[in-house]
Design an enzyme around this catalytic site. Structure first.
Site, PDB file in Angstrom:
ATOM      1  CG  ASP A  35      19.758 -14.243  -4.329  1.00 57.77           C
ATOM      2  OD1 ASP A  35      19.115 -14.567  -5.346  1.00 57.77           O
ATOM      3  OD2 ASP A  35      20.894 -14.691  -4.062  1.00 57.77           O
ATOM      4  CB  VAL A 102      16.371 -22.495  -7.599  1.00 61.60           C
ATOM      5  CG1 VAL A 102      15.454 -23.242  -6.646  1.00 61.60           C
ATOM      6  CG2 VAL A 102      17.735 -22.255  -6.960  1.00 61.60           C
ATOM      7  CG  HIS A 106      13.339 -17.819  -8.221  1.00 63.35           C
ATOM      8  ND1 HIS A 106      13.427 -19.130  -8.658  1.00 63.35           N
ATOM      9  CD2 HIS A 106      14.506 -17.223  -8.594  1.00 63.35           C
ATOM     10  CE1 HIS A 106      14.586 -19.311  -9.256  1.00 63.35           C
ATOM     11  NE2 HIS A 106      15.269 -18.166  -9.245  1.00 63.35           N
TER      12      HIS A 106
HETATM   13  P1  DGP Z   1      18.089 -18.390 -10.666  1.00 67.26           P
HETATM   14  O1  DGP Z   1      19.314 -18.438 -11.500  1.00 67.26           O
HETATM   15  O2  DGP Z   1      17.087 -17.384 -11.208  1.00 67.26           O
HETATM   16  O3  DGP Z   1      17.457 -19.749 -10.468  1.00 67.26           O
HETATM   17  O4  DGP Z   1      18.555 -17.840  -9.260  1.00 67.26           O
HETATM   18  C1  DGP Z   1      18.581 -18.565  -8.077  1.00 67.26           C
HETATM   19  C2  DGP Z   1      18.977 -17.620  -6.975  1.00 67.26           C
HETATM   20  O5  DGP Z   1      18.771 -18.296  -5.736  1.00 67.26           O
HETATM   21  C3  DGP Z   1      20.422 -17.160  -6.991  1.00 67.26           C
HETATM   22  O6  DGP Z   1      20.465 -15.725  -7.131  1.00 67.26           O
HETATM   23  C4  DGP Z   1      20.986 -17.578  -5.648  1.00 67.26           C
HETATM   24  C5  DGP Z   1      19.766 -17.885  -4.831  1.00 67.26           C
HETATM   25  N1  DGP Z   1      19.910 -18.968  -3.870  1.00 67.26           N
HETATM   26  C6  DGP Z   1      20.417 -20.196  -4.124  1.00 67.26           C
HETATM   27  N2  DGP Z   1      20.330 -20.969  -3.016  1.00 67.26           N
HETATM   28  C7  DGP Z   1      19.729 -20.202  -2.056  1.00 67.26           C
HETATM   29  C8  DGP Z   1      19.349 -20.449  -0.718  1.00 67.26           C
HETATM   30  O7  DGP Z   1      19.530 -21.533  -0.158  1.00 67.26           O
HETATM   31  N3  DGP Z   1      18.769 -19.411  -0.057  1.00 67.26           N
HETATM   32  C9  DGP Z   1      18.533 -18.202  -0.650  1.00 67.26           C
HETATM   33  N4  DGP Z   1      17.960 -17.252   0.112  1.00 67.26           N
HETATM   34  N5  DGP Z   1      18.884 -17.932  -1.918  1.00 67.26           N
HETATM   35  C10 DGP Z   1      19.472 -18.928  -2.614  1.00 67.26           C
END
Ligand code: DGP
Length: 126
Positions: A35, A102, A106
């Site tokens: 993350d 997102v 996940h």
């Molecule tokens: P959720 O609220 O469950 O949809 O969490 C989305 C997660 O994704 C959040 O903990 C931050 C992470 N995140 C957002 N953008 C990116 C990215 O571009 N790369 C990665 N590795 N993580 C990301």
């Protein structure tokens, strides 16, 4: 009703290789990466590769092989990153009330410290 999948979401771009990620696990059905905004020393996101919005459509439409691969990946990542013994948490945020940011399914796998209680209690009215 089937959930509409936005092919331009950030994880779709990562899965297509258009954006980078810090990969920790991959197989035929699953990609897992760190993350970007970790909430604990270990914070990994575990995704099915095919386009599912959430647990809701994944549980209805995914193949048994995809579902098995996804949950097996969680155990593999936990063992690989050294949190299996001390414990960890897996969770999926779904939709509005779940604060899903997102819209590609996940699983969060977090660990490496004491994570405290699971969910904040609702504030009681006076
Ligand atoms: P959720 O609220 O469950 O949809 O969490 C989305 C997660 O994704 C959040 O903990 C931050 C992470 N995140 C957002 N953008 C990116 C990215 O571009 N790369 C990665 N590795 N993580 C990301």
């Amino acid at each position: 009703m089937a959930e509409v999948y936005d092919t331009e979401n950030i994880f779709a771009k990562i899965l297509r290789g258009e954006l980078p990620c810090d990969k920790v696990y991959e197989d035929e059905h699953v990609l897992a990466f760190k993350d970007l905004y970790p909430k604990a020393p270990v914070h990994v996101l575990i995704l099915p590769k095919r386009p599912y919005v959430s647990v809701t459509d994944f549980s209805q439409s995914a193949s048994d092989a995809e579902i098995a691969a996804w949950i097996r990946a969680a155990g593999n990542v936990a063992r690989e990153l050294g949190v299996a013994e001390g414990g960890y948490r897996v969770l999926c945020n779904v939709g509005r009330d779940g604060h899903q940011e997102v819209a590609h399914l996940h699983m969060h796998l977090v660990g490496g410290r004491d994570l405290g209680g699971m969910i904040r209690r609702e504030e009681r009215q006076p």
